[in-house]
Design a protein around this motif. Structure first.
Motif, mmCIF file in Angstrom:
data_model
loop_
_atom_site.group_PDB
_atom_site.id
_atom_site.type_symbol
_atom_site.label_atom_id
_atom_site.label_comp_id
_atom_site.label_asym_id
_atom_site.label_seq_id
_atom_site.Cartn_x
_atom_site.Cartn_y
_atom_site.Cartn_z
ATOM 1 N N ASP A 187 24.224 2.739 -11.098
ATOM 2 C CA ASP A 187 25.302 1.987 -10.457
ATOM 3 C C ASP A 187 25.219 2.127 -8.936
ATOM 4 N N MET A 188 25.962 1.284 -8.247
ATOM 5 C CA MET A 188 26.089 1.406 -6.795
ATOM 6 C C MET A 188 26.746 2.742 -6.465
ATOM 7 N N VAL A 189 26.424 3.274 -5.290
ATOM 8 C CA VAL A 189 26.909 4.592 -4.870
ATOM 9 C C VAL A 189 27.882 4.414 -3.699
ATOM 10 N N LEU A 190 28.989 5.147 -3.713
ATOM 11 C CA LEU A 190 29.961 5.103 -2.621
ATOM 12 C C LEU A 190 29.737 6.298 -1.694
ATOM 13 N N VAL A 191 29.561 6.028 -0.398
ATOM 14 C CA VAL A 191 29.340 7.101 0.576
ATOM 15 C C VAL A 191 30.227 6.872 1.791
ATOM 16 N N PRO A 192 30.750 7.935 2.407
ATOM 17 C CA PRO A 192 31.580 7.781 3.603
ATOM 18 C C PRO A 192 30.726 7.624 4.854
ATOM 19 N N ARG A 193 31.324 7.105 5.910
ATOM 20 C CA ARG A 193 30.645 7.044 7.200
ATOM 21 C C ARG A 193 30.278 8.457 7.641
ATOM 22 N N GLU A 194 29.073 8.642 8.203
ATOM 23 C CA GLU A 194 28.579 9.978 8.527
ATOM 24 C C GLU A 194 28.241 10.102 10.012
ATOM 25 N N LEU A 195 28.910 11.031 10.686
ATOM 26 C CA LEU A 195 28.579 11.347 12.078
ATOM 27 C C LEU A 195 27.434 12.347 12.100
ATOM 28 N N ILE A 196 26.349 11.992 12.775
ATOM 29 C CA ILE A 196 25.189 12.867 12.852
ATOM 30 C C ILE A 196 25.354 13.874 13.989
#
Length: 266
Positions: A89-98
């Motif tokens: 299935d599609m994966v949900l990920v949050p915005r990530e500050l590097i």
């Protein structure tokens, strides 16, 4: 949900196999339906005056991925051209500050003098080039009288710190008007969009926007006031300013200008 809280829906994360879905388009070196592996996502530098609701810094750019095909060749592919592998299935990920933005001698809005005596202010900074080892490209876009020019650090001298630097260092800022101050907070993404609950949209017809301003639901109206006042169907955006004291001051001044037919200079 603000831009900083956005959740991305992706076909996979690093290390996952995904399938190319090119929709009858041609991309050199790969074929529609081919299985590839996500190696990494690209990076995106957001400056301090982007005005799209994302804090400054280096962020993961989930719109683009580097993938490797079965032959071991790497490709840069839009994630919109990828599907999950069969059975996944599609994966949900949050915005990530590097990481935070790199240190620079000048900040956005700083007043500078060019080597030939001209004066202007820093409008944008190419942080991607700032971080490239050995890069000698001009990274400072300087707004001069009627035009902009990209210049090197060695061509510039600091005349005065601008409001962006002052804001982040807790120093007193100077504004010509409430419109100028509200515009500044919008540019540095320290505003929150107001939803038009009656229509379920992020925009308002002019009269509804004015009502939102009068009842305290909004601190500022964004877009061309002159057009909006002459065209009742013109859609505008409304915002609250994250600093309540600043927001109330701007709101009251906007109302005074409305009542006196003096339009803010957006």
């Amino acid at each position: 949900m603000s831009n900083i809280d956005r959740i991305f829906k992706l076909p996979g994360i690093i290390g996952d196999d995904v399938v190319l879905d090119l929709k009858d388009r041609k991309i050199k070196g790969v074929s529609d339906g081919e299985t590839v592996t996500i190696l990494r996502f690209l990076e995106l530098h957001e400056g301090r005056t982007v005005g799209i609701g994302i804090p400054p810094g280096l962020w993961t750019n989930y719109a683009w991925a580097i993938v490797r095909d079965a032959r071991g060749t790497e490709h840069e592919i839009s994630t919109y051209d990828l599907l999950p592998a069969p059975g996944r299935d599609m994966v949900l990920v949050p915005r990530e500050l590097i990481r935070e933005l790199p240190d620079t001698p000048f900040w956005e809005d700083d007043v500078v003098e060019v080597f030939d005596g001209r004066r202007g202010y820093i409008s944008t900074i190419d942080y991607l080039e700032v971080e490239k080892p050995g890069s000698d490209r001009p990274v400072y876009q300087v707004r001069l009288s009627g035009y902009s020019e990209n210049l090197h650090r060695r061509s510039l001298d600091l005349v005065e710190r601008g409001n962006v630097w002052k804001f982040y260092h807790g120093e007193e800022m100077e504004f010509e008007s409430a419109a100028d101050e509200a515009s500044f907070y919008h540019r540095i993404s320290h505003v929150t969009s107001v939803t038009n609950t009656a229509q379920g949209t992020s925009t308002f017809p002019w009269e509804q926007a004015v009502e939102a301003l009068r009842n305290g639901e909004a601190d500022m109206i964004w877009h061309n006031w002159a057009v909006a006042m002459s065209d009742p169907g013109y859609a505008v955006s409304c915002y609250t300013i994250d600093d309540p004291e600043v927001g109330e001051r701007c709101r009251l001044e906007f109302l005074d200008q409305l009542d006196s037919d003096a339009m803010p200079a957006y």
